[in-house]
Design an enzyme around this catalytic site. Structure first.
Site, PDB file in Angstrom:
ATOM      1  N   ARG A 174      -4.705   2.226  16.745  1.00  0.00           N
ATOM      2  CA  ARG A 174      -4.677   1.941  16.402  1.00  0.00           C
ATOM      3  C   ARG A 174      -4.671   2.313  15.227  1.00  0.00           C
ATOM      4  NH1 ARG A 174      -7.546  -1.554  13.393  1.00  0.00           N
ATOM      5  NH2 ARG A 174      -8.964  -3.104  13.665  1.00  0.00           N
TER       6      ARG A 174
ATOM      7  N   ARG B   3       0.853  -1.208   0.029  1.00  0.00           N
ATOM      8  CA  ARG B   3      -0.087  -0.234  -0.045  1.00  0.00           C
ATOM      9  C   ARG B   3       1.098   1.205   0.022  1.00  0.00           C
ATOM     10  NH1 ARG B   3      -3.089   0.236   4.345  1.00  0.00           N
ATOM     11  NH2 ARG B   3      -4.615  -1.515   3.981  1.00  0.00           N
TER      12      ARG B   3
END
Length: 604
Positions: free
Chosen positions: A264, A150
């Protein structure tokens, strides 16, 4: 690292005259938030930062390591960024895969830590669906050490040279190599093998790209207006801000370890148009253009996210920052989240959970403490966004703000492209435009800066006639699909081929008068963002009428985007995929004004 500092130049600001004719209105209605009084109830010990800097990396303090989740343990065992900053990837890439699999440390390297370099290992059995007529053949495709990579592509802007380089990478992997346009205006390339990674990283740098800090507990690609700088209706050009955010987050692609150990993942966008193409309400931090006392800046929304257990719309922070403080406030919000976010249950570690715990005012006060002068102005009301605004369609041919130039939006079916497609897109961008391509969150691509005299020739190119139409059927226009289990180890069902097949079958049975946005996601992680779709399909396993286990979906209905954004609700759970066509036909007729073609044309 904390010793690393970069001086960022503020992007040019819009003139104050630009706003004199803009219709001002209140910000979109938001979900309820905890009352400010909750801030006073926070125990002082709760405000102690849970991380500390050690040898240039941020590490969870020992006193806060009780009950942490497995991902936090992996980060403690070995700092993921060392694979990049200390060239650990060079050594790892030379180890045979079978040797890597024998040790937990190196196995965690390829399964977890490499995500900090943007590399995602295909671990479990995957399935590739080939539709032959009305039947689907499922071919097991066991993990073979291949990776998805990515990238970072701020504002979705890329060049023909970058596109050609990515095409050259995936071409060498044959049928395993392909690329996807993602729902964050980004590229993902597939088929990568570990021994090639150092060479690929070097090649990315040479064309001005990076994959750094694009996975796991890092900041995702900054999203902006796909028409930034060319849009006659734009409020502000979002490209400079997205570029600055990306440069800051990755320390100019060198690795910014101050923000590589978040609890996160974390999403950010900058809004530049009334259309809200950027989907601000599903971002952890969204910059909403607003003036205050004659100064241009942004109101802030915080906390939007999707997860398997909870989805939440972003809410106002009651804060406004001048344009030159876009980076300082991003830094302050990230530091507050990094320092105070919990690290137990991974389903409760996104930033909104921290905001819930502290109350909006309590969280705001922590952001304020981390601002350079410990100052944070209250939000400006009203903002610059028109509430009553019909969202425009960027597919097809449209005039730019630059006289004599146009852009052409191309529909990329479910975002999937091959190497030859990428080379052709690069050629078209060079031959007809300025060598620039724009990616959109709906997985489409825009060619910009086309001289109007060249439009007819471009529209006659075979790629546009045969593959990537500027004028797709209405139901195809808004079709979005995540990777699915063809390549993603998290996905429960196959999505891309199935989304196309079912949409084609539905089109044969009904006619519609407007686009209906249908989103597919292979699992509850909802990369396909089904909650913002008119109709959403979330993968699950279910049973058919004979009790046999089969692939199915939970169907969502009623998601909206734009100024009246709203998350959709579950309409029907556990529908076998083979039963979807008649259900979707009924939904389109009952809720979206579709007409059955049998009724329309008469029965034989």
């Amino acid at each position: 690292m904390s010793s690393f500092s970069v001086r960022f130049l503020a992007p040019p600001l819009p003139s104050s005259n630009q706003f004199k004719t803009s219709k001002l209105c209140a910000a979109p209605a938001q979900t309820a938030v905890p009352p400010p009084s909750e801030a006073a109830e926070i125990d002082a010990l709760r405000l102690e930062p849970r991380v500390e800097e050690r040898d240039g990396y941020w590490v969870l303090k020992e006193k806060f390591r009780q009950g942490i989740n497995p991902s936090e343990k992996v980060k403690l065992e070995k700092e993921p960024m060392k694979l990049f900053i200390e060239n650990g990837i060079d050594e790892l890439s030379k180890i045979p895969l079978e040797e890597i699999e024998k040790l937990k440390l190196t196995k965690d390297d390829i399964d977890v830590r490499l995500k900090w370099l943007g590399l995602f290992h295909r671990r479990k059995h995957q399935y590739e669906f080939h539709y032959l007529g009305s039947t689907a053949q499922s071919l097991a495709d066991k993990s073979d050490g291949r990776f998805m990579m990515r990238l970072k592509l701020p504002n979705g802007v890329t060049t023909s040279a970058q596109t050609r380089y990515l095409a050259s990478v995936i071409r060498q992997y044959g049928k395993e190599g392909c690329a996807d346009v993602t729902t964050r205006q980004n590229w993902q390339i597939r088929g990568v093998v570990l021994p090639d990674v150092p060479k690929i990283l070097k090649g990315l740098a040479e064309v001005g790209l990076t994959s750094l800090q694009s996975g796991m507990d890092n900041v995702r690609n900054p999203v902006g207006n796909p028409l930034a700088g060319i849009d006659p209706q734009e409020i502000v050009d979002t490209r400079p801000y997205c570029n600055l955010l990306s440069q800051f987050i990755t320390a100019n692609s060198l690795g910014n370890t101050a923000f590589t150990n978040l609890p996160r993942k974390w999403n950010v966008c900058v809004v530049g148009t009334h259309d809200l193409f950027e989907h601000p309400h599903i971002n952890d931090l969204a910059y909403m253009p607003a003036t205050k006392d004659g100064r241009f800046g942004f109101n802030l929304l915080v906390g939007g996210f999707f997860s398997p257990k909870r989805c939440a719309e972003a809410i106002p922070l009651d804060a406004w920052v001048p344009a030159e403080d876009v980076i300082p406030v991003c830094k302050a919000v990230l530091e507050a989240y990094r320092d105070l976010g919990t690290r137990g249950n991974r389903q409760k570690t996104r930033m909104m959970w921290l905001i819930d715990e502290m109350g909006v005012e309590g969280f705001r006060s922590e952001v304020l403490k981390r601002m350079p002068e410990q100052e944070l102005e209250r939000s400006s009301s009203p903002d610059l966004l028109q509430k009553q605004w019909e969202r425009r369609d960027y597919l097809g041919v449209h005039p730019q703000k630059q006289e004599g130039l146009s852009f052409v939006g191309l529909h990329i079916p479910v975002g999937r492209v091959q190497a030859d497609d990428m080379d052709e897109l690069a050629r078209l961008a060079d031959e007809y435009g300025s060598g620039e391509l724009r990616l959109t969150v709906e997985q489409n691509i825009i060619i910009t800066n086309i001289n109007n005299s060249k439009l007819e020739a471009l529209l006659n190119e075979s790629l546009l006639r045969d593959r990537f139409s500027p004028e797709p059927p209405l139901l195809m226009k808004g079709l979005v699909a995540c990777t699915g289990n063809q390549f993603c180890g998290q996905a429960i069902i196959e999505t891309k081929a199935r989304a196309l097949k079912i949409t084609e079958e539905v089109q044969r049975q009904v006619s519609v008068t407007r686009p209906v946005r249908m989103h597919w996601t292979g699992c509850p992680n909802t990369c396909g963002q089904v909650q913002v779709a008119d109709i959403g399909f979330m993968g699950c396993m279910t049973r058919d009428e004979n009790g046999k286990v089969c692939e199915g979906v939970d169907v969502f209905l009623g998601g909206r985007i734009g100024s009246d954004s709203h998350l959709g609700d579950v309409y029907k759970k556990s529908v076998p995929c083979k039963d979807l066509v008649p259900l979707v036909v009924d939904i389109l007729v009952d809720h979206f004004g579709a007409v059955r073609r049998e009724t329309e044309e008469g029965e034989d």
